[in-house]
Design a protein around this motif. Structure first.
Motif, short mmCIF file in Angstrom:
data_model
loop_
_atom_site.label_atom_id
_atom_site.label_comp_id
_atom_site.label_asym_id
_atom_site.label_seq_id
_atom_site.Cartn_x
_atom_site.Cartn_y
_atom_site.Cartn_z
N ALA A 9 37.54 28.63 40.19
CA ALA A 9 38.79 28.68 40.95
C ALA A 9 39.94 28.11 40.13
CB ALA A 9 38.64 27.93 42.27
N GLN A 10 39.68 27.05 39.37
CA GLN A 10 40.71 26.50 38.49
C GLN A 10 41.19 27.56 37.49
OE1 GLN A 10 39.47 22.76 36.65
NE2 GLN A 10 38.14 22.35 38.42
N ASP A 11 40.23 28.30 36.93
CA ASP A 11 40.58 29.37 35.99
C ASP A 11 41.39 30.45 36.67
OD1 ASP A 11 39.25 28.09 33.93
OD2 ASP A 11 37.44 29.31 34.07
N LEU A 12 40.96 30.86 37.87
CA LEU A 12 41.64 31.93 38.61
C LEU A 12 43.08 31.56 38.92
CD1 LEU A 12 41.39 34.66 40.21
CD2 LEU A 12 40.86 33.22 42.21
N LEU A 13 43.30 30.32 39.31
CA LEU A 13 44.62 29.89 39.75
C LEU A 13 45.53 29.45 38.62
CD1 LEU A 13 43.67 27.84 42.93
CD2 LEU A 13 44.38 30.23 42.79
N PHE A 14 44.93 28.92 37.53
CA PHE A 14 45.76 28.31 36.49
C PHE A 14 45.38 28.72 35.06
CE2 PHE A 14 46.10 25.46 40.14
CZ PHE A 14 47.48 25.42 40.28
N ARG A 15 44.20 28.33 34.59
CA ARG A 15 43.89 28.48 33.17
C ARG A 15 43.87 29.93 32.68
NH1 ARG A 15 40.78 23.55 33.91
NH2 ARG A 15 39.03 24.73 34.71
N GLU A 16 43.33 30.82 33.46
CA GLU A 16 43.25 32.23 33.04
C GLU A 16 44.38 33.08 33.62
OE1 GLU A 16 41.15 33.26 30.75
OE2 GLU A 16 40.30 31.24 30.63
N ALA A 17 45.10 32.55 34.57
CA ALA A 17 46.17 33.31 35.23
C ALA A 17 47.37 33.42 34.31
CB ALA A 17 46.56 32.63 36.54
N ARG A 18 47.98 34.58 34.32
CA ARG A 18 49.16 34.82 33.49
C ARG A 18 50.14 35.68 34.27
NH1 ARG A 18 46.22 35.34 28.75
NH2 ARG A 18 47.85 35.50 27.20
N GLU A 31 47.54 43.47 54.72
CA GLU A 31 46.52 42.46 55.03
C GLU A 31 46.42 41.43 53.91
OE1 GLU A 31 46.03 45.94 57.46
OE2 GLU A 31 46.00 45.79 55.29
N GLN A 32 46.51 41.87 52.67
CA GLN A 32 46.47 40.93 51.55
C GLN A 32 47.69 40.01 51.58
OE1 GLN A 32 45.89 44.18 48.66
NE2 GLN A 32 44.29 42.92 47.73
N VAL A 33 48.86 40.57 51.83
CA VAL A 33 50.07 39.77 51.88
C VAL A 33 50.00 38.78 53.04
CG1 VAL A 33 52.59 39.81 52.13
CG2 VAL A 33 51.44 41.58 50.79
N ALA A 140 44.38 35.49 45.81
CA ALA A 140 43.95 36.77 46.37
C ALA A 140 43.33 37.68 45.32
CB ALA A 140 45.15 37.47 47.03
N GLY A 141 43.22 37.19 44.09
CA GLY A 141 42.65 37.99 43.01
C GLY A 141 43.64 38.98 42.41
N LEU A 142 44.91 38.77 42.67
CA LEU A 142 45.96 39.64 42.16
C LEU A 142 46.74 38.92 41.07
CD1 LEU A 142 47.25 40.88 45.63
CD2 LEU A 142 45.81 42.17 44.03
N ALA A 143 47.53 39.68 40.34
CA ALA A 143 48.40 39.10 39.33
C ALA A 143 49.83 39.11 39.85
CB ALA A 143 48.31 39.90 38.03
N ALA A 144 50.57 38.08 39.49
CA ALA A 144 51.98 37.99 39.85
C ALA A 144 52.80 38.03 38.57
CB ALA A 144 52.25 36.68 40.60
N GLY A 145 53.92 38.70 38.65
CA GLY A 145 54.87 38.72 37.55
C GLY A 145 56.21 38.23 38.04
N PRO A 146 56.42 36.90 38.14
CA PRO A 146 57.69 36.37 38.64
C PRO A 146 58.79 36.51 37.59
CG PRO A 146 56.23 34.57 38.04
CD PRO A 146 55.45 35.84 37.83
N MET A 147 59.98 36.88 38.04
CA MET A 147 61.11 37.09 37.14
C MET A 147 62.39 36.56 37.77
SD MET A 147 60.29 41.04 36.22
CE MET A 147 60.28 41.39 37.98
N ILE A 172 53.68 42.33 41.99
CA ILE A 172 52.36 41.94 42.47
C ILE A 172 51.41 43.13 42.35
CG2 ILE A 172 51.03 41.08 44.44
CD1 ILE A 172 53.74 40.00 45.55
N GLY A 173 50.20 42.87 41.86
CA GLY A 173 49.18 43.91 41.81
C GLY A 173 48.03 43.51 40.91
#
Length: 196
Positions: A9-18, A31-33, A140-147, A172-173
Motif C-alpha cells: 500500500a505504501q508503494d501504491l500510494l507513494f513510492r511507485e505512484a507517479r 462509482e470509482q469517483v 483506487a488503483g488509478l493514476a493521477a496527473g495533477p497540473m 485521471i485514469g
C-alpha cells in the motif's frame, strides 16, 4: 519504528505512484469517483471547513473547452485522459460550517465574515483536500496527473463562478504507454526536518 501501513500500500500510494502523462481509454466510473470521495472526505481541514469542490469534465464539448485553457504541454494529456477533474476552492465555504462544525456554528460569522479571510482559508484547506484527492485516486488503483499549468481565470469563467478559485486540473485514469517521466530527486530527511 516501521510504518503500520502494508508495504504494498505504501508503494501504491507513494513510492511507485507517479504523475501520469498518458492514459488508456478505460473509463473511470462514477462509482470509482464516489469511492474516492467517500475515502478522502475524512482528511482533516481547519474547523472541518471542507472547501474543496470537484468539477468532473466528462463530455467531449466540455473537454474541448477545458483543453483550450490548458498550457500547450498539458493539452494532449487533458484531451486524452478518461476523466478530468477541476479542483477548486469554494470561497463561500463558511455557509456550510453550521452543518460541518456543529460544536461551534457561530464560527461562520466570528472567523469567516470577511471575504479575504475566507479566500486564504479556502486556498490552504482546499489544497490539503486536493492532496488527499490525489492519494485517493491512487488508492483506487488509478493514476493521477495533477497540473497547475492552465489559464486560471479562463477556467474559472468557463466552468465555475466568482465564488470559486481553480487550484488544479487532475487527469485521471489507467496509465498508458510511456506514462512516466523519470522520477525527480527528493530532499533527504535532514534537509527537511529540524529538531529544536
Amino acid at each position: 519504528m516501521s510504518l503500520v501501513l502494508d508495504p504494498a500500500a505504501q508503494d501504491l500510494l507513494f513510492r511507485e505512484a507517479r504523475s501520469a502523462n498518458t492514459f488508456t481509454d478505460e473509463p473511470v466510473t462514477d462509482e470509482q469517483v464516489q469511492a474516492i470521495y467517500d475515502l478522502v472526505k475524512y482528511g482533516p481541514t481547519a474547523f472541518n471547513q471542507t472547501p474543496l469542490r470537484i468539477t468532473l469534465v466528462r463530455s467531449l464539448e466540455a473537454r474541448e473547452r477545458l483543453v483550450a485553457h490548458m498550457a500547450e504541454g498539458n493539452r494532449p494529456k487533458t484531451a486524452s485522459a478518461p476523466l478530468v477533474a477541476i479542483l477548486s476552492a469554494d470561497n463561500e465555504f463558511h455557509e456550510e460550517l453550521p452543518q460541518l462544525f456543529p460544536a461551534a456554528p457561530q464560527i461562520k460569522d466570528v472567523f469567516f465574515a470577511e471575504r479575504p479571510v475566507r479566500e486564504n482559508a479556502a486556498a490552504l484547506n482546499a489544497a490539503l483536500q486536493a492532496a488527499y484527492f490525489i492519494v485517493g485516486v491512487r488508492a483506487a488503483g488509478l493514476a493521477a496527473g495533477p497540473m497547475t499549468g492552465f489559464d486560471s481565470e479562463g477556467v474559472r469563467k468557463e466552468f465555475l463562478d466568482d465564488d470559486h478559485t481553480p487550484l488544479m486540473v487532475v487527469n485521471i485514469g489507467r496509465p498508458g504507454p510511456d506514462a512516466w517521466h523519470p522520477r525527480s530527486p527528493r530532499l533527504d530527511f535532514d534537509q527537511v526536518v529540524t529538531t529544536v
